[in-house]
Design an enzyme around this catalytic site. Structure first.
Site, PDB file in Angstrom:
ATOM      1  N   TYR A 161      47.276  71.250  84.485  1.00 49.46           N
ATOM      2  CA  TYR A 161      45.944  71.849  84.353  1.00 49.46           C
ATOM      3  C   TYR A 161      44.992  71.307  85.429  1.00 49.46           C
ATOM      4  O   TYR A 161      44.251  72.067  86.064  1.00 49.46           O
ATOM      5  CB  TYR A 161      45.401  71.557  82.950  1.00 49.46           C
ATOM      6  CG  TYR A 161      43.980  71.987  82.727  1.00 49.46           C
ATOM      7  CD1 TYR A 161      43.658  73.331  82.561  1.00 49.46           C
ATOM      8  CD2 TYR A 161      42.944  71.055  82.662  1.00 49.46           C
ATOM      9  CE1 TYR A 161      42.326  73.722  82.351  1.00 49.46           C
ATOM     10  CE2 TYR A 161      41.626  71.441  82.450  1.00 49.46           C
ATOM     11  CZ  TYR A 161      41.327  72.774  82.298  1.00 49.46           C
ATOM     12  OH  TYR A 161      40.026  73.159  82.088  1.00 49.46           O
ATOM     13  N   ALA A 199      34.794  86.955  77.438  1.00 54.30           N
ATOM     14  CA  ALA A 199      34.780  87.051  75.970  1.00 54.30           C
ATOM     15  C   ALA A 199      35.102  85.709  75.334  1.00 54.30           C
ATOM     16  O   ALA A 199      35.185  85.596  74.114  1.00 54.30           O
ATOM     17  CB  ALA A 199      35.785  88.101  75.501  1.00 54.30           C
ATOM     18  N   ALA A 225      37.960  82.747  83.723  1.00 55.12           N
ATOM     19  CA  ALA A 225      39.253  83.064  83.094  1.00 55.12           C
ATOM     20  C   ALA A 225      40.271  81.976  83.412  1.00 55.12           C
ATOM     21  O   ALA A 225      40.533  81.693  84.581  1.00 55.12           O
ATOM     22  CB  ALA A 225      39.758  84.412  83.607  1.00 55.12           C
ATOM     23  N   ARG A 271      33.649  59.895  76.302  1.00 59.49           N
ATOM     24  CA  ARG A 271      33.545  61.209  76.943  1.00 59.49           C
ATOM     25  C   ARG A 271      32.090  61.613  77.031  1.00 59.49           C
ATOM     26  O   ARG A 271      31.219  61.003  76.398  1.00 59.49           O
ATOM     27  CB  ARG A 271      34.287  62.278  76.116  1.00 59.49           C
ATOM     28  CG  ARG A 271      35.799  62.126  76.079  1.00 59.49           C
ATOM     29  CD  ARG A 271      36.415  62.413  77.439  1.00 59.49           C
ATOM     30  NE  ARG A 271      37.870  62.460  77.362  1.00 59.49           N
ATOM     31  CZ  ARG A 271      38.656  61.384  77.386  1.00 59.49           C
ATOM     32  NH1 ARG A 271      38.145  60.170  77.459  1.00 59.49           N
ATOM     33  NH2 ARG A 271      39.979  61.524  77.335  1.00 59.49           N
ATOM     34  N   SER A 282      36.737  71.391  86.604  1.00 55.29           N
ATOM     35  CA  SER A 282      36.814  70.554  85.400  1.00 55.29           C
ATOM     36  C   SER A 282      36.777  69.083  85.759  1.00 55.29           C
ATOM     37  O   SER A 282      37.264  68.666  86.823  1.00 55.29           O
ATOM     38  CB  SER A 282      38.131  70.863  84.698  1.00 55.29           C
ATOM     39  OG  SER A 282      38.462  69.849  83.794  1.00 55.29           O
ATOM     40  N   VAL A 291      43.304  88.966  84.692  1.00 54.26           N
ATOM     41  CA  VAL A 291      42.789  88.597  86.013  1.00 54.26           C
ATOM     42  C   VAL A 291      43.914  88.565  87.067  1.00 54.26           C
ATOM     43  O   VAL A 291      43.650  88.579  88.271  1.00 54.26           O
ATOM     44  CB  VAL A 291      42.014  87.252  85.921  1.00 54.26           C
ATOM     45  CG1 VAL A 291      42.963  86.080  85.746  1.00 54.26           C
ATOM     46  CG2 VAL A 291      41.095  87.041  87.103  1.00 54.26           C
TER      47      VAL A 291
HETATM   48  C1  UD1 Z   1      40.408  67.679  78.617  1.00 55.40           C
HETATM   49  C2  UD1 Z   1      40.171  67.807  80.080  1.00 55.40           C
HETATM   50  C3  UD1 Z   1      38.976  68.674  80.352  1.00 55.40           C
HETATM   51  C4  UD1 Z   1      39.111  69.976  79.657  1.00 55.40           C
HETATM   52  C5  UD1 Z   1      39.260  69.701  78.165  1.00 55.40           C
HETATM   53  C6  UD1 Z   1      39.449  70.962  77.371  1.00 55.40           C
HETATM   54  C7  UD1 Z   1      41.023  65.721  81.059  1.00 55.40           C
HETATM   55  C8  UD1 Z   1      40.663  64.370  81.551  1.00 55.40           C
HETATM   56  N1  UD1 Z   1      40.009  66.488  80.640  1.00 55.40           N
HETATM   57  O1  UD1 Z   1      39.398  66.858  78.178  1.00 55.40           O
HETATM   58  O2  UD1 Z   1      38.869  68.914  81.722  1.00 55.40           O
HETATM   59  O3  UD1 Z   1      37.986  70.754  79.915  1.00 55.40           O
HETATM   60  O4  UD1 Z   1      40.408  68.913  77.976  1.00 55.40           O
HETATM   61  O5  UD1 Z   1      40.649  71.544  77.728  1.00 55.40           O
HETATM   62  O6  UD1 Z   1      42.165  66.106  81.109  1.00 55.40           O
HETATM   63  N2  UD1 Z   1      41.402  63.323  70.645  1.00 55.40           N
HETATM   64  C9  UD1 Z   1      41.661  62.733  69.437  1.00 55.40           C
HETATM   65  N3  UD1 Z   1      42.120  63.517  68.421  1.00 55.40           N
HETATM   66  C10 UD1 Z   1      42.311  64.878  68.570  1.00 55.40           C
HETATM   67  C11 UD1 Z   1      42.047  65.456  69.832  1.00 55.40           C
HETATM   68  C12 UD1 Z   1      41.592  64.651  70.852  1.00 55.40           C
HETATM   69  O7  UD1 Z   1      41.497  61.528  69.252  1.00 55.40           O
HETATM   70  O8  UD1 Z   1      42.702  65.527  67.587  1.00 55.40           O
HETATM   71  C13 UD1 Z   1      40.905  62.466  71.747  1.00 55.40           C
HETATM   72  C14 UD1 Z   1      41.748  62.568  72.997  1.00 55.40           C
HETATM   73  O9  UD1 Z   1      42.823  61.688  72.960  1.00 55.40           O
HETATM   74  C15 UD1 Z   1      40.718  62.222  74.071  1.00 55.40           C
HETATM   75  C16 UD1 Z   1      39.400  62.735  73.493  1.00 55.40           C
HETATM   76  O10 UD1 Z   1      39.619  62.917  72.112  1.00 55.40           O
HETATM   77  O11 UD1 Z   1      40.646  60.843  74.238  1.00 55.40           O
HETATM   78  C17 UD1 Z   1      38.929  64.044  74.082  1.00 55.40           C
HETATM   79  O12 UD1 Z   1      39.997  64.990  74.026  1.00 55.40           O
HETATM   80  P1  UD1 Z   1      39.819  66.572  74.356  1.00 55.40           P
HETATM   81  O13 UD1 Z   1      38.696  67.124  73.579  1.00 55.40           O
HETATM   82  O14 UD1 Z   1      41.161  67.203  74.249  1.00 55.40           O
HETATM   83  O15 UD1 Z   1      39.320  66.631  75.835  1.00 55.40           O
HETATM   84  P2  UD1 Z   1      39.684  65.775  77.129  1.00 55.40           P
HETATM   85  O16 UD1 Z   1      41.103  65.360  77.126  1.00 55.40           O
HETATM   86  O17 UD1 Z   1      38.627  64.772  77.347  1.00 55.40           O
END
Ligand code: UD1
Length: 372
Positions: free
Chosen positions: A183, A12, A81, A251, A124, A61
């Protein structure tokens, strides 16, 4: 012949709901086992976006009885999940280990009595830690995890073992894991335990390493959802996106529809037993670019992103996917451009109450020393 039935754990949720729809379109019967966790489903109700032909069993789960019931007459399982916030995993340790690790163990245990034709497990990109890098001469090099004093000096780029400058390149599945959060540990354990169980009992098992998946149905009530949905919720509330570091981190954003199509093709191809496969778009983009593109698509160019200069403990600088393996083994071809995907996300978000709880999440992380 009766149609094959697929059980989606976490069916879901954001990714599960799209996988369910892709499978229905392929003629499968779909059952979802989902506990409707409050962080994602604040009303604890069947979500409106869930296709009405999906049979929803509400259950945890970790509950062997619920899992056994859910496995009755099931041909394949897609195990999604999980608790999914990297930052949150650092302070809700028990819950993350319980749902992610024990949940997977309970599922595998139940599969002993209900063997299936295929098991797909969601891993992931977080297991890689920093992605792949090369030196100036193109030679591959390992990036050192960024130390606190480096980050405190706002020197954002990771450096090599000999302090040399590095350039990020696409990350293949062969990159050794570097597990930097609870995680990431959970996800690696899920992946490994499913693969070794599949090997031991002859259940063809595939682990998919998802990169930054985005699209409609992302839980806006969940402040640990991905950055794209967080920024969109901010902009729709006329607040600036809060950008960590200098926003130049890269990313790989992959649209959930491409992810769902790939999951379906994994169920339909034979010969992939034991594989791990990156699921990304194969292109990279900076967080600043994401903020700019979103603002322009939402018509909110006047709202400038706010560079906080802070960093989140455990964040990596760059990681984007080498998707050669998915292309070769599954004929995977991402079909949704970032532009089209963001537009679709924005259309969906406009019909939602974009409940922006990022300030609350930021306070929570910072009070625990997890943003600096
Ligand atoms: C992380 C995990 C990924 C997981 C995803 C969702 C890692 C390396 N990757 O991805 O496996 O699937 O979370 O849980 O741990 N950012 C901002 N402002 C914000 C939020 C985020 O600048 O408000 C930046 C973060 O610092 C980061 C990037 O955006 O550099 C991406 O962040 P996010 O979307 O949380 O995902 P990841 O950390 O890449």
């Amino acid at each position: 012949m009766s149609r094959a039935r697929v059980l989606i754990t976490g069916g879901a949720g954001f990714i599960g709901s799209h996988v369910g729809r892709a499978l229905l379109e392929g003629g499968y019967r779909v059952r979802a086992l989902d506990m409707l966790t409050p962080q994602v489903h604040p009303e604890r109700l069947r979500p409106d976006y869930l296709d009405c032909d999906i049979e929803l069993m509400i259950g945890d789960v970790r509950d062997p009885h619920a899992v056994r019931r859910a496995l009755i007459d099931v041909d394949s399982v897609v195990h999604l999940a999980a608790r999914v916030g990297v930052g949150q995993s650092m302070y809700e340790v028990g819950d993350y280990v319980s749902v992610n690790s024990l949940g997977t163990a309970v599922l595998l245990q139940a599969l002993l009595d209900h063997p299936v034709q295929r098991l797909v497990v969601a891993s992931s990109m977080s297991i890689y830690g920093e992605g792949s890098y090369v030196e100036r001469n193109g030679r591959p090099a390992t990036a050192r995890a960024r130390a606190r004093d480096q980050l405190a000096a706002r020197a954002w780029e990771p450096r090599g073992e000999h302090d040399q400058e590095l350039t990020p390149v696409p990350t293949p599945e062969t990159k050794p894991p570097s597990l930097n959060s609870i995680y990431a540990l959970n996800k690696f354990e899920q992946e490994r335990s499913a693969l070794l169980f599949g090997e031991a009992y002859g259940i063809p098992t595939v682990a998919l390493r998802f990169f930054n998946v985005y699209g409609p149905h992302q839980a806006l009530s969940n402040p640990y959802t991905g950055v794209l949905a967080i920024f969109a919720a901010r902009l729709l509330n006329d607040k600036p996106p809060l950008v960590f570091e200098d926003g130049e981190q890269r990313r790989d954003f992959v649209c959930v529809k491409d992810v769902a199509a790939l999951c379906r093709s994994v169920l339909e191809r034979s010969g992939l037993a034991g594989e791990v496969i990156n699921v990304g778009s194969g292109t990279s983009v900076t967080v600043n670019e994401i903020a700019r593109r979103l603002a322009s698509i939402l018509g909110k160019e006047a709202i400038e992103p706010e560079l906080t200069g802070e960093y989140r403990v455990g964040d990596i600088r760059h990681c984007f996917a080498d998707i050669t393996r998915a292309m070769q083994t599954l004929a995977f071809e991402p079909s949704v451009t970032l532009e089209a995907g963001i537009t679709e996300l924005a259309e969906w978000l406009e019909g939602q109450v974009a409940d922006d709880r990022i300030d609350q999440a930021r306070r929570e992380l910072s009070s625990r020393g997890l943003t600096v």
